[in-house]
Each structure stands twice: as C-alpha cells, then as structure tokens.
Design a protein around this motif. Structure first.
Motif, PDB file in Angstrom:
ATOM      1  N   ILE A 225      -1.840  12.064  -8.575  1.00 34.73           N
ATOM      2  CA  ILE A 225      -0.610  11.964  -7.060  1.00 34.73           C
ATOM      3  C   ILE A 225      -0.128  12.506  -7.389  1.00 34.73           C
ATOM      4  O   ILE A 225       1.164  13.101  -7.972  1.00 34.73           O
ATOM      5  CB  ILE A 225      -0.483   9.895  -6.936  1.00 34.73           C
ATOM      6  N   ASP A 226       1.315  12.401  -5.859  1.00 32.67           N
ATOM      7  CA  ASP A 226       2.362  13.079  -5.874  1.00 32.67           C
ATOM      8  C   ASP A 226       3.383  11.490  -5.972  1.00 32.67           C
ATOM      9  O   ASP A 226       4.616  12.631  -6.312  1.00 32.67           O
ATOM     10  CB  ASP A 226       2.575  13.908  -4.494  1.00 32.67           C
ATOM     11  N   SER A 227       3.152  10.711  -6.077  1.00 35.67           N
ATOM     12  CA  SER A 227       4.423   9.961  -7.005  1.00 35.67           C
ATOM     13  C   SER A 227       3.735   8.613  -7.000  1.00 35.67           C
ATOM     14  O   SER A 227       2.533   7.917  -7.090  1.00 35.67           O
ATOM     15  CB  SER A 227       5.063   9.815  -5.293  1.00 35.67           C
TER      16      SER A 227
ATOM     17  N   GLY B  18       0.770  -1.321  -0.004  1.00 38.95           N
ATOM     18  CA  GLY B  18      -0.038  -0.058  -0.189  1.00 38.95           C
ATOM     19  C   GLY B  18       1.112   1.480  -0.339  1.00 38.95           C
ATOM     20  O   GLY B  18       2.225   0.665   0.250  1.00 38.95           O
ATOM     21  N   VAL B  19       0.288   2.114   0.187  1.00 38.58           N
ATOM     22  CA  VAL B  19       0.513   3.682  -0.274  1.00 38.58           C
ATOM     23  C   VAL B  19       0.300   4.804   1.163  1.00 38.58           C
ATOM     24  O   VAL B  19      -1.169   4.939   0.973  1.00 38.58           O
ATOM     25  CB  VAL B  19       0.426   4.609  -1.204  1.00 38.58           C
ATOM     26  N   VAL B  20       0.745   5.357   1.913  1.00 37.92           N
ATOM     27  CA  VAL B  20      -0.051   6.845   2.794  1.00 37.92           C
ATOM     28  C   VAL B  20       1.190   7.513   2.206  1.00 37.92           C
ATOM     29  O   VAL B  20       1.899   8.254   1.982  1.00 37.92           O
ATOM     30  CB  VAL B  20       0.719   6.357   3.805  1.00 37.92           C
TER      31      VAL B  20
ATOM     32  N   PRO C 239      -4.784  -3.962  -5.106  1.00 36.04           N
ATOM     33  CA  PRO C 239      -4.350  -3.810  -6.199  1.00 36.04           C
ATOM     34  C   PRO C 239      -4.684  -1.566  -7.015  1.00 36.04           C
ATOM     35  O   PRO C 239      -4.718  -2.112  -8.122  1.00 36.04           O
ATOM     36  CB  PRO C 239      -5.175  -4.928  -6.731  1.00 36.04           C
ATOM     37  N   ASN C 240      -5.222  -1.191  -6.034  1.00 41.36           N
ATOM     38  CA  ASN C 240      -5.395  -0.269  -6.216  1.00 41.36           C
ATOM     39  C   ASN C 240      -4.374   1.363  -6.339  1.00 41.36           C
ATOM     40  O   ASN C 240      -4.510   1.819  -6.192  1.00 41.36           O
ATOM     41  CB  ASN C 240      -6.666   0.347  -5.495  1.00 41.36           C
ATOM     42  N   ILE C 241      -3.099   0.212  -6.596  1.00 44.07           N
ATOM     43  CA  ILE C 241      -1.757   1.051  -6.438  1.00 44.07           C
ATOM     44  C   ILE C 241      -1.315   1.430  -7.838  1.00 44.07           C
ATOM     45  O   ILE C 241      -1.313   0.689  -8.677  1.00 44.07           O
ATOM     46  CB  ILE C 241      -0.605   0.784  -5.916  1.00 44.07           C
TER      47      ILE C 241
HETATM   48  P1  ADP Z   1      -1.853  14.003  -0.316  1.00 42.08           P
HETATM   49  O1  ADP Z   1      -2.917  12.895  -0.193  1.00 42.08           O
HETATM   50  O2  ADP Z   1      -0.886  14.386   0.760  1.00 42.08           O
HETATM   51  O3  ADP Z   1      -1.834  15.128  -1.896  1.00 42.08           O
HETATM   52  P2  ADP Z   1      -1.412  11.966  -2.894  1.00 42.08           P
HETATM   53  O4  ADP Z   1      -1.828  13.645  -3.962  1.00 42.08           O
HETATM   54  O5  ADP Z   1       0.349  11.666  -3.208  1.00 42.08           O
HETATM   55  O6  ADP Z   1      -0.387  13.414  -2.006  1.00 42.08           O
HETATM   56  O7  ADP Z   1      -2.597  11.803  -2.266  1.00 42.08           O
HETATM   57  C1  ADP Z   1      -3.589  11.339  -2.843  1.00 42.08           C
HETATM   58  C2  ADP Z   1      -4.490  10.122  -2.236  1.00 42.08           C
HETATM   59  O8  ADP Z   1      -4.124   8.889  -4.420  1.00 42.08           O
HETATM   60  C3  ADP Z   1      -4.503   8.872  -1.460  1.00 42.08           C
HETATM   61  O9  ADP Z   1      -5.075   8.592  -0.302  1.00 42.08           O
HETATM   62  C4  ADP Z   1      -2.497   8.369  -1.570  1.00 42.08           C
HETATM   63  O10 ADP Z   1      -3.284   7.347  -0.633  1.00 42.08           O
HETATM   64  C5  ADP Z   1      -2.708   8.089  -2.282  1.00 42.08           C
HETATM   65  N1  ADP Z   1      -2.127   7.698  -3.415  1.00 42.08           N
HETATM   66  C6  ADP Z   1      -1.322   8.041  -3.539  1.00 42.08           C
HETATM   67  N2  ADP Z   1       0.143   7.584  -4.376  1.00 42.08           N
HETATM   68  C7  ADP Z   1      -0.495   6.554  -4.833  1.00 42.08           C
HETATM   69  C8  ADP Z   1      -0.145   6.045  -6.037  1.00 42.08           C
HETATM   70  N3  ADP Z   1       1.242   5.711  -6.342  1.00 42.08           N
HETATM   71  N4  ADP Z   1      -1.153   5.003  -6.638  1.00 42.08           N
HETATM   72  C9  ADP Z   1      -2.603   4.679  -5.738  1.00 42.08           C
HETATM   73  N5  ADP Z   1      -3.070   5.751  -4.900  1.00 42.08           N
HETATM   74  C10 ADP Z   1      -2.133   6.408  -4.682  1.00 42.08           C
END
Ligand code: ADP
Length: 211
Positions: A172-174, A119-121, A149-151
């Motif tokens: 998303i940021d990364s 997962g991702v946080v 599998p939502n990553i």
């Molecule tokens: P923030 O929430 O700090 O603005 P993000 O925009 O990266 O940072 O994240 C937005 C949402 O997407 C969060 O709920 C995070 O868990 C999810 N997320 C971040 N990166 C990924 C990724 N690579 N794949 C799927 N979900 C992601």
C-alpha cells in the motif's frame, strides 16, 4: 559509509588496544595528533568509536550498517508524519477525486465525528469506480472504501522502520497515523497523521545528506 584506509587502520588499533588516547594512536601511525583529529571526529560522529575524557578512544562494537539500522528504528513516525487529508463517508466519489487533486495526495482517509477512522480510499479505488458506469456525483465514497477493521495503521511512537515494513508487506502507499481511543464497546482510532512512501523517500534523502 566509505572509510579511508587510515580510518580503517585507526579502527583496528582501537579494537585491539582500546581504550587508547589520540596521542598514542598518532604515535603508532607516525602522524601528529592534529593530522588525526578529522579522522577521529568522523569515526566518533559515525558512532564507530566512542571517546571518554581522560580514558581515550574505544571501539563501540557497532558496524556502520548496525548504526544505520539503530538510527532508523529510533526515528519515530510522529517525527516525520504528514498532515492527513480526510473526508466523510457521505462525500461523493466526484468530490473525493477533486479533493485528491486539490490536496495533492494519493490516499484519502474516511472519518466520522471526532476524526475517528472508518476507511481508506486510494487513487485506483476511485479510477475503478469511474470505469464502472456509476453516477460519481451521487455515489458516496463510503460504498467503495476499504473499511475498518481491514485498515493497516501505525501509532506516532512506532518506528519509521516498522511503518516502512508495513507499507511493503501490505503493498500500500500510505498508513493512517492514529491514536487509540477507548470507547464503551471497544476501541476507536483517531487519525492524527499520514505516513506514506513519500515520507520514507524524504527520510532516505535526509539520511544520505549526512554522509
Ligand atoms: P493504489 O490503489 O492507488 O495503487 P494503494 O496501493 O495504497 O493505492 O491501495 C491499494 C488498495 O489497498 C486499495 O484498495 C486501498 O483502498 C487499500 N489500502 C490503501 N491503504 C490502505 C491501508 N492503510 N490499509 C488497508 N488498505 C489500504
């Protein structure tokens, strides 16, 4: 890329009459070969003209935009990726926040044995949880993370263009950089890096330095 009037004229000459030698181009412009040398090397280095020994210069057929596009699709994620910061699913929300500060990252990847992605946080996932009145010392990140599998992921061999496109499309940021591992009941993804908006910005600045 900004071209001088003379460089544009050279391109026109080579487009119409290439292959053509440096001496012939110089003659057409009433200049010496030496005066022309810097322009010809800029145009060949930029990939607009190509030079063949004993043949001369010819037009590569690529515009400056196409050359830049080729370049960013040729650069691979593996060449620019950063080190990932990973924690386990049982890590508390409190420790996850501390890890983010210490490692100076905006996203943590949650892995199990062997560094396999679960997962991702993100920063906002953690902020949201702290607003919810939970005991953040006890609550594990596994409960609040975005799960497989939502990553969205990339592989080292993917182009930086594709990776940046995914960052934009999914807002998303990364992206975790992963290697696929075949297992008995499917596939696992070993985390080998991180590709973030910072990587894109750094690359953008580096490419600009070459202008
Ligand atoms: P923030 O929430 O700090 O603005 P993000 O925009 O990266 O940072 O994240 C937005 C949402 O997407 C969060 O709920 C995070 O868990 C999810 N997320 C971040 N990166 C990924 C990724 N690579 N794949 C799927 N979900 C992601």
């Amino acid at each position: 890329m900004d071209l001088s009037k003379r460089q544009e004229t050279i391109i026109e000459i080579v487009k119409n009459d290439g292959p053509i030698t440096g001496e012939q181009i110089a003659e057409r412009l009433n200049l010496t070969r030496a005066t022309l040398r810097p322009d010809l090397s800029i145009l060949t280095m930029a990939g607009i003209l190509e030079a063949r020994p004993r043949v001369g210069y010819y037009y590569s057929g690529k515009s400056a935009d196409k050359i830049l596009a080729d370049k960013i699709t040729r650069i691979k994620v593996g060449e620019v990726k950063s080190v990932p910061t990973v924690v386990s699913e049982s890590c508390s929300v409190y420790d996850a926040v501390v890890t983010m500060f210490i490692e100076d990252v905006g996203t943590l990847y949650i892995v199990r044995e062997g560094g396999m992605l679960d997962g991702v946080v993100s920063r906002k996932d953690l902020l949201k949880t702290t607003l919810g009145g939970h005991d953040i010392h006890k609550l594990p990140v596994g409960v609040i993370m975005t799960r497989m599998p939502n990553i969205h992921m990339v592989q080292e061999n993917d182009s930086v263009w594709l990776a940046a496109h995914k960052l934009l499309t999914h807002e998303i940021d990364s992206l975790p950089v992963v290697r696929t591992v075949q297992v008995v009941n499917g596939k696992d993804y070993e985390v080998v890096g991180r590709f973030s908006k910072t990587n894109v910005t750094r690359l953008f600045v580096e490419l600009g330095e070459g202008s």
